[in-house]
Scaffold this active site. Structure first.
Site, PDB file in Angstrom:
ATOM      1  N   GLU A  48     -10.689   4.383   6.751  1.00 52.17           N
ATOM      2  CA  GLU A  48      -9.538   5.215   7.140  1.00 52.17           C
ATOM      3  C   GLU A  48     -10.058   6.440   7.897  1.00 52.17           C
ATOM      4  O   GLU A  48      -9.534   6.777   8.948  1.00 52.17           O
ATOM      5  CB  GLU A  48      -8.767   5.648   5.874  1.00 52.17           C
ATOM      6  CG  GLU A  48      -7.576   6.566   6.133  1.00 52.17           C
ATOM      7  CD  GLU A  48      -6.908   7.053   4.837  1.00 52.17           C
ATOM      8  OE1 GLU A  48      -7.566   7.017   3.772  1.00 52.17           O
ATOM      9  OE2 GLU A  48      -5.737   7.475   4.899  1.00 52.17           O
ATOM     10  N   ASP A  70       2.191   4.144   2.709  1.00 57.22           N
ATOM     11  CA  ASP A  70       1.156   5.017   2.129  1.00 57.22           C
ATOM     12  C   ASP A  70       1.732   6.144   1.249  1.00 57.22           C
ATOM     13  O   ASP A  70       1.731   6.011   0.036  1.00 57.22           O
ATOM     14  CB  ASP A  70       0.253   5.572   3.238  1.00 57.22           C
ATOM     15  CG  ASP A  70      -1.181   5.819   2.791  1.00 57.22           C
ATOM     16  OD1 ASP A  70      -1.564   5.354   1.703  1.00 57.22           O
ATOM     17  OD2 ASP A  70      -1.943   6.449   3.541  1.00 57.22           O
ATOM     18  N   HIS A 126       1.381   4.951  -2.511  1.00 58.95           N
ATOM     19  CA  HIS A 126       0.887   5.726  -3.650  1.00 58.95           C
ATOM     20  C   HIS A 126       2.040   6.268  -4.478  1.00 58.95           C
ATOM     21  O   HIS A 126       3.063   6.675  -3.952  1.00 58.95           O
ATOM     22  CB  HIS A 126      -0.009   6.868  -3.166  1.00 58.95           C
ATOM     23  CG  HIS A 126      -1.254   6.383  -2.490  1.00 58.95           C
ATOM     24  ND1 HIS A 126      -2.461   6.282  -3.133  1.00 58.95           N
ATOM     25  CD2 HIS A 126      -1.470   5.924  -1.228  1.00 58.95           C
ATOM     26  CE1 HIS A 126      -3.370   5.806  -2.294  1.00 58.95           C
ATOM     27  NE2 HIS A 126      -2.799   5.581  -1.124  1.00 58.95           N
ATOM     28  N   ASP A 177      -6.307   3.217  -9.033  1.00 60.89           N
ATOM     29  CA  ASP A 177      -7.413   3.543  -8.123  1.00 60.89           C
ATOM     30  C   ASP A 177      -8.295   4.683  -8.636  1.00 60.89           C
ATOM     31  O   ASP A 177      -7.850   5.583  -9.346  1.00 60.89           O
ATOM     32  CB  ASP A 177      -6.914   3.813  -6.687  1.00 60.89           C
ATOM     33  CG  ASP A 177      -6.369   5.218  -6.457  1.00 60.89           C
ATOM     34  OD1 ASP A 177      -5.839   5.815  -7.420  1.00 60.89           O
ATOM     35  OD2 ASP A 177      -6.477   5.707  -5.322  1.00 60.89           O
ATOM     36  N   GLY A 209      -8.884   8.503  -1.837  1.00 60.78           N
ATOM     37  CA  GLY A 209      -9.383   9.847  -1.571  1.00 60.78           C
ATOM     38  C   GLY A 209     -10.288   9.878  -0.354  1.00 60.78           C
ATOM     39  O   GLY A 209     -10.403   8.881   0.369  1.00 60.78           O
ATOM     40  N   HIS A 241      -9.549   1.423  -0.453  1.00 66.89           N
ATOM     41  CA  HIS A 241      -9.357   2.023   0.869  1.00 66.89           C
ATOM     42  C   HIS A 241     -10.723   1.980   1.558  1.00 66.89           C
ATOM     43  O   HIS A 241     -11.745   2.238   0.908  1.00 66.89           O
ATOM     44  CB  HIS A 241      -9.004   3.504   0.753  1.00 66.89           C
ATOM     45  CG  HIS A 241      -7.610   3.808   0.313  1.00 66.89           C
ATOM     46  ND1 HIS A 241      -7.120   3.479  -0.909  1.00 66.89           N
ATOM     47  CD2 HIS A 241      -6.595   4.463   0.960  1.00 66.89           C
ATOM     48  CE1 HIS A 241      -5.863   3.907  -1.011  1.00 66.89           C
ATOM     49  NE2 HIS A 241      -5.515   4.510   0.111  1.00 66.89           N
ATOM     50  N   HIS A 244       0.853  -1.201   0.000  1.00 73.92           N
ATOM     51  CA  HIS A 244       0.000   0.000   0.000  1.00 73.92           C
ATOM     52  C   HIS A 244       0.881   1.241   0.000  1.00 73.92           C
ATOM     53  O   HIS A 244       1.315   1.721   1.047  1.00 73.92           O
ATOM     54  CB  HIS A 244      -0.921  -0.007   1.230  1.00 73.92           C
ATOM     55  CG  HIS A 244      -1.953   1.086   1.199  1.00 73.92           C
ATOM     56  ND1 HIS A 244      -3.308   0.839   1.234  1.00 73.92           N
ATOM     57  CD2 HIS A 244      -1.829   2.428   1.099  1.00 73.92           C
ATOM     58  CE1 HIS A 244      -3.975   1.986   1.170  1.00 73.92           C
ATOM     59  NE2 HIS A 244      -3.082   2.971   1.098  1.00 73.92           N
TER      60      HIS A 244
HETATM   61  N1  LIG Z   1      -4.043   8.029   2.759  1.00 76.26           N
HETATM   62  C1  LIG Z   1      -4.764   8.099   1.630  1.00 76.26           C
HETATM   63  N2  LIG Z   1      -6.086   7.840   1.648  1.00 76.26           N
HETATM   64  C2  LIG Z   1      -6.821   7.940   0.537  1.00 76.26           C
HETATM   65  N3  LIG Z   1      -6.320   8.328  -0.655  1.00 76.26           N
HETATM   66  C3  LIG Z   1      -5.005   8.622  -0.706  1.00 76.26           C
HETATM   67  C4  LIG Z   1      -4.195   8.511   0.414  1.00 76.26           C
HETATM   68  N4  LIG Z   1      -2.943   8.855   0.072  1.00 76.26           N
HETATM   69  C5  LIG Z   1      -2.963   9.158  -1.213  1.00 76.26           C
HETATM   70  N5  LIG Z   1      -4.185   9.012  -1.702  1.00 76.26           N
HETATM   71  C6  LIG Z   1      -4.539   9.279  -3.100  1.00 76.26           C
HETATM   72  O1  LIG Z   1      -5.233  10.454  -3.180  1.00 76.26           O
HETATM   73  C7  LIG Z   1      -6.030  10.424  -4.333  1.00 76.26           C
HETATM   74  C8  LIG Z   1      -7.083  11.472  -4.127  1.00 76.26           C
HETATM   75  C9  LIG Z   1      -7.342  12.310  -5.323  1.00 76.26           C
HETATM   76  C10 LIG Z   1      -8.639  13.005  -5.207  1.00 76.26           C
HETATM   77  O2  LIG Z   1      -9.311  12.868  -4.222  1.00 76.26           O
HETATM   78  C11 LIG Z   1      -9.122  13.872  -6.302  1.00 76.26           C
HETATM   79  C12 LIG Z   1     -10.338  14.513  -6.160  1.00 76.26           C
HETATM   80  C13 LIG Z   1     -10.777  15.350  -7.175  1.00 76.26           C
HETATM   81  C14 LIG Z   1      -9.998  15.546  -8.310  1.00 76.26           C
HETATM   82  C15 LIG Z   1      -8.789  14.896  -8.432  1.00 76.26           C
HETATM   83  C16 LIG Z   1      -7.936  15.124  -9.624  1.00 76.26           C
HETATM   84  O3  LIG Z   1      -6.907  14.468  -9.775  1.00 76.26           O
HETATM   85  O4  LIG Z   1      -8.258  16.010 -10.423  1.00 76.26           O
HETATM   86  C17 LIG Z   1      -8.365  14.053  -7.440  1.00 76.26           C
HETATM   87  C18 LIG Z   1      -6.551   9.020  -4.325  1.00 76.26           C
HETATM   88  O5  LIG Z   1      -6.972   8.540  -5.541  1.00 76.26           O
HETATM   89  C19 LIG Z   1      -5.397   8.226  -3.744  1.00 76.26           C
HETATM   90  O6  LIG Z   1      -4.651   7.559  -4.720  1.00 76.26           O
HETATM   91 ZN   LIG Z   2      -3.519   4.948   0.740  1.00 70.84          ZN
END
Ligand SMILES: Nc1ncnc2c1ncn2[C@@H]1O[C@H](CCC(=O)c2cccc(C(=O)O)c2)[C@@H](O)[C@H]1O
Ligand SMILES: [Zn+2]
EC number: 3.5.4.40
Length: 346
Positions: free
Chosen positions: A206, A284, A22, A142, A176, A203, A20
């Site tokens: 969380e 992460d 990213h 994802d 996300g 996910h 896990h």
């Molecule tokens: N701990 C975490 N827990 C959860 N996710 C985590 C974590 N760490 C990293 N991520 C990543 O963050 C991304 C979020 C991207 C996102 O929300 C978003 C929303 C609107 C527009 C766009 C865009 O790109 O335009 C993106 C996820 O897909 C995931 O791969």
């Molecule tokens: Zn994650």
């Protein structure tokens, strides 16, 4: 009695698998500086001290905000290749032999990177990283849930279209924010990904309660759960995870950095183990959380009171529940055993 220093040295040399982690979240200050220098109009600081400050989060929403500003640094297929290859270099330095890297292709294609060039860039980096560093990479694509069903459609299309689907792709995820983003709406997309032979690794739990984890199991047919932190609040769920051997991908320092858990000492990992749940240790978004996989193993050793054999068992858990082919699993497991026996030999 092993002293603290020895245990750190043991961890540093221990061959490991990470399940896990990213892609963009693995950009180290070195990589960020390189990308920021290519794109000087970005708001991401390139100076390491300013970057550490920038990577201090008030809550999960703030973390996602900052995360997206690093996403904005990745603008060309060359940026994608550089990021991927350099992340593998950092992994190899920690004796990470195998990693399932979570990639959000939607974030790149919607920013104008050509989809074919994107796939070529990650595959080229994967092949080069294996040859140059000996680290085997596989991909999890994802859905960034908060970006809506349009992002789900795009992600499943990229993951299942024969001409696009990269060879290294093994699984399908959902990331996300969870609050306000119910999991069941993603069922049709997971159904398609699973039908195309991908493993389900969303996910869940969380930043929301155990119901989200139940939804991930029931609707998304999760084979492993990303985080699953709130399962500690539901004994029936813990029993279910243990009975069906659904592993949790635990990322202790991440949970503190995003304020999902208050302090490391309050982290529920001990309850997971006590309930018989299979746990794996992961980082992460390591540079964003000021950690790396070796540090996460050290944290786990402290929280679970583990010695070298206990740490080797954790490392083997990750190999066993990974999506690596059987021969690769057997080889890495043997490497862990050989290393541990040599370390413990009088
Ligand atoms: N701990 C975490 N827990 C959860 N996710 C985590 C974590 N760490 C990293 N991520 C990543 O963050 C991304 C979020 C991207 C996102 O929300 C978003 C929303 C609107 C527009 C766009 C865009 O790109 O335009 C993106 C996820 O897909 C995931 O791969
Ligand atoms: Zn994650």
């Amino acid at each position: 009695m092993t002293d603290h220093h020895d245990l750190h040295a043991f961890i540093a040399g221990l061959p490991k698998a990470e399940l896990h982690v990213h892609h963009v979240g693995s950009a180290s200050p070195r990589i960020v500086s390189e990308l920021a220098a290519r794109h000087p109009d970005s708001k991401v600081p390139s100076d390491p001290e300013a970057l550490a400050d920038f990577f201090t989060f008030t809550d999960f929403a703030h973390f996602i905000d900052v995360y997206l500003s690093v996403v904005d640094l990745i603008r060309t297929p060359e940026d994608v290749r550089l990021l991927t290859y350099e992340v593998a270099r950092d992994m190899a330095r920690q004796q990470i032999r195998y990693a399932e890297l979570t990639i959000t292709p939607f974030s790149s294609t919607r920013r104008g990177i050509d989809e074919r060039a994107f796939m070529e860039a990650i595959e080229d980096a994967r092949t080069a990283a294996e040859a140059d560093f000996g680290t085997v990479l596989r991909w999890c694509f994802d859905i960034p849930g908060e970006a809506g069903l349009e992002s789900a459609e795009e992600t499943v299309r990229l993951a299942t279209t024969d001409k696009l689907r990269p060879e290294g792709l093994v699984s399908f995820g959902l990331g996300g924010p969870e609050i306000g983003v119910p999991r069941p709406q993603f069922k049709p997309y997971f159904d398609r990904a699973i039908a195309a032979g991908l493993h389900s690794v969303p996910h869940a739990g969380e930043t929301t309660g155990p119901e989200t984890i139940w939804d991930a199991l029931t609707d998304l047919r999760a084979e492993r759960i990303g985080h699953g932190t709130s399962s500690a609040r539901d004994p029936k769920l813990l029993a279910h995870l243990a009975e069906h051997r659904i592993p949790l991908e635990v990322c202790p320092t991440s949970n503190i950095a995003t304020r999902a858990v208050r302090t490391l000492d309050e982290h529920p990992i001990k309850e997971f183990v006590r309930a018989g749940v299979v746990v794996t240790i992961n980082s992460d978004d390591p540079p964003m959380f000021g950690t790396d996989l070796n540090n996460e193993y050290a944290v786990a050793a402290r929280l679970l009171d583990l010695d070298e054999r206990g740490l080797a068992a954790l490392a083997k858990n990750a190999v066993e529940v990974s999506f690596l082919e059987d021969a690769g699993k057997a080889k890495l497991t043997e490497e862990i055993d050989t290393y541990t026996s040599a370390w413990l030999a009088p």
